[in-house]
Design a protein around this motif. Sequence first.
Motif, PDB file in Angstrom:
ATOM      1  N   PRO A  32      62.963 -63.478  91.625  1.00  0.00           N
ATOM      2  CA  PRO A  32      62.473 -62.582  90.572  1.00  0.00           C
ATOM      3  C   PRO A  32      61.908 -63.367  89.403  1.00  0.00           C
ATOM      4  O   PRO A  32      62.476 -64.377  88.978  1.00  0.00           O
ATOM      5  CB  PRO A  32      63.726 -61.808  90.163  1.00  0.00           C
ATOM      6  N   GLN A  35      63.133 -59.559  84.520  1.00  0.00           N
ATOM      7  CA  GLN A  35      64.471 -59.042  84.259  1.00  0.00           C
ATOM      8  C   GLN A  35      64.664 -57.727  85.000  1.00  0.00           C
ATOM      9  O   GLN A  35      63.743 -57.195  85.608  1.00  0.00           O
ATOM     10  CB  GLN A  35      64.657 -58.843  82.753  1.00  0.00           C
ATOM     11  N   PHE A  36      65.900 -57.213  84.921  1.00  0.00           N
ATOM     12  CA  PHE A  36      66.241 -55.973  85.610  1.00  0.00           C
ATOM     13  C   PHE A  36      66.820 -54.972  84.624  1.00  0.00           C
ATOM     14  O   PHE A  36      67.473 -55.344  83.652  1.00  0.00           O
ATOM     15  CB  PHE A  36      67.264 -56.239  86.718  1.00  0.00           C
ATOM     16  N   THR A  38      68.604 -50.781  84.947  1.00  0.00           N
ATOM     17  CA  THR A  38      68.992 -49.699  85.841  1.00  0.00           C
ATOM     18  C   THR A  38      68.523 -48.381  85.251  1.00  0.00           C
ATOM     19  O   THR A  38      68.857 -48.044  84.113  1.00  0.00           O
ATOM     20  CB  THR A  38      70.509 -49.679  86.056  1.00  0.00           C
ATOM     21  N   GLN A  43      67.768 -49.915  90.444  1.00  0.00           N
ATOM     22  CA  GLN A  43      67.461 -51.209  89.831  1.00  0.00           C
ATOM     23  C   GLN A  43      65.959 -51.431  89.817  1.00  0.00           C
ATOM     24  O   GLN A  43      65.291 -51.353  90.850  1.00  0.00           O
ATOM     25  CB  GLN A  43      68.141 -52.334  90.613  1.00  0.00           C
ATOM     26  N   VAL A  44      65.423 -51.705  88.623  1.00  0.00           N
ATOM     27  CA  VAL A  44      63.986 -51.899  88.434  1.00  0.00           C
ATOM     28  C   VAL A  44      63.735 -53.310  87.919  1.00  0.00           C
ATOM     29  O   VAL A  44      64.366 -53.754  86.960  1.00  0.00           O
ATOM     30  CB  VAL A  44      63.421 -50.856  87.438  1.00  0.00           C
ATOM     31  N   HIS A  45      62.805 -53.993  88.560  1.00  0.00           N
ATOM     32  CA  HIS A  45      62.421 -55.356  88.168  1.00  0.00           C
ATOM     33  C   HIS A  45      61.127 -55.293  87.370  1.00  0.00           C
ATOM     34  O   HIS A  45      60.163 -54.621  87.773  1.00  0.00           O
ATOM     35  CB  HIS A  45      62.222 -56.214  89.417  1.00  0.00           C
ATOM     36  N   TYR A  46      61.092 -56.014  86.253  1.00  0.00           N
ATOM     37  CA  TYR A  46      59.914 -55.973  85.387  1.00  0.00           C
ATOM     38  C   TYR A  46      59.731 -57.312  84.685  1.00  0.00           C
ATOM     39  O   TYR A  46      60.649 -58.111  84.536  1.00  0.00           O
ATOM     40  CB  TYR A  46      60.046 -54.867  84.336  1.00  0.00           C
ATOM     41  N   TYR A  92      61.262 -56.534  93.824  1.00  0.00           N
ATOM     42  CA  TYR A  92      62.709 -56.491  93.628  1.00  0.00           C
ATOM     43  C   TYR A  92      63.184 -55.173  93.011  1.00  0.00           C
ATOM     44  O   TYR A  92      64.294 -55.095  92.498  1.00  0.00           O
ATOM     45  CB  TYR A  92      63.146 -57.678  92.761  1.00  0.00           C
ATOM     46  N   THR A  93      62.356 -54.138  93.069  1.00  0.00           N
ATOM     47  CA  THR A  93      62.790 -52.812  92.634  1.00  0.00           C
ATOM     48  C   THR A  93      63.312 -52.034  93.840  1.00  0.00           C
ATOM     49  O   THR A  93      62.693 -52.036  94.907  1.00  0.00           O
ATOM     50  CB  THR A  93      61.637 -52.039  91.964  1.00  0.00           C
ATOM     51  N   GLU A  94      64.439 -51.378  93.674  1.00  0.00           N
ATOM     52  CA  GLU A  94      65.064 -50.663  94.781  1.00  0.00           C
ATOM     53  C   GLU A  94      64.274 -49.412  95.167  1.00  0.00           C
ATOM     54  O   GLU A  94      63.563 -48.829  94.354  1.00  0.00           O
ATOM     55  CB  GLU A  94      66.495 -50.250  94.395  1.00  0.00           C
TER      56      GLU A  94
END
Length: 312
Positions: A32, A35-36, A38, A43-46, A92-94
């Motif tokens: 990644p 950062q993450f 919720t 879980q959201v990656h940005y 990496y976002t669910e």
Amino acid sequence: MGVALGCAAALVLTTACTASYRETKAEEQFPPLGQFLTVNGTQVHYVTKGTGPDIVLIHGASGNLRDFTFSLVDKLADRYRVTAFDRPGLGYTERVNPDGTTLIEQATLLADASDQLGLQNPMVLGQSYGGAVALAWAVERPDSLSALILLAAASNPWTSDLSLFYKITSSDLGSATVVPALTAFVPNPVVDSAIEGVFAPQKEPEGYAEYIGAPLTLRRDTMRANAMQRANLLNEIKALHTRYGTITVPTEIVHGDADTTVGLSIHSIPLSRQIKGANLTVLEGIGHMPHHATEPDVIAAIDRAAQRAGLR
């Protein structure tokens, strides 16, 4: 019969073990970048960079936010606060919905994530499939964005059939058998050829293939999520496109006339008439990736949108 069953079992085990190994290596090689947070249990990656008016970037199918961090984020960060998200099920976002996270579900998640991050009515930019998500955001959450920038965006119904690849990988049987085999055994030249096809008739920028993290897309869960999203897209577009007339934010549309992935005449030309005041920029000889092939034109469209929205 016993020998055949034994061989089949060995093949399944080998495929599963090889797929797991390649997934682990992909995540080690392309960890990644950001950062993450919720959002409603997901879980959201940005990645966020820069200062100034907010802009959100939404990537296309089979991709992740690295498509934007390769160059565009840095080019914008001197005058905008830029946030790029991995879409649900990719990067990496669910995943939100195992049956295929819809455009509206994706737009809602990313709008809620933006709100949670304190982004102030961001401009929203979407490329290709991400453009459809951006359009869903604009019609579902009209008061939560200030402008819309659409790059080679899928926006209107088409007549061609779903490709055989997505028919197979979105089916129950294909998901259980073909997807793990692709994860385990697809050779690198096939991946390189797919990248070349997306950029045609241009070539991808030097270093792009090594940076983008294509092995992340070959993970089993990611392939399944992407396949379901792509298989459901046409029906979702059919329902969504009748609502574009409600969009009132300044809209900039950028599309190359050599794009064979998302056709200009099918998508952006009618879209420019469906959204009141939309400005269409047609790029001569440019394919499906204008944010790489003609990055200055895309940045100019963003600046126009910001000016029209009173942000600059």
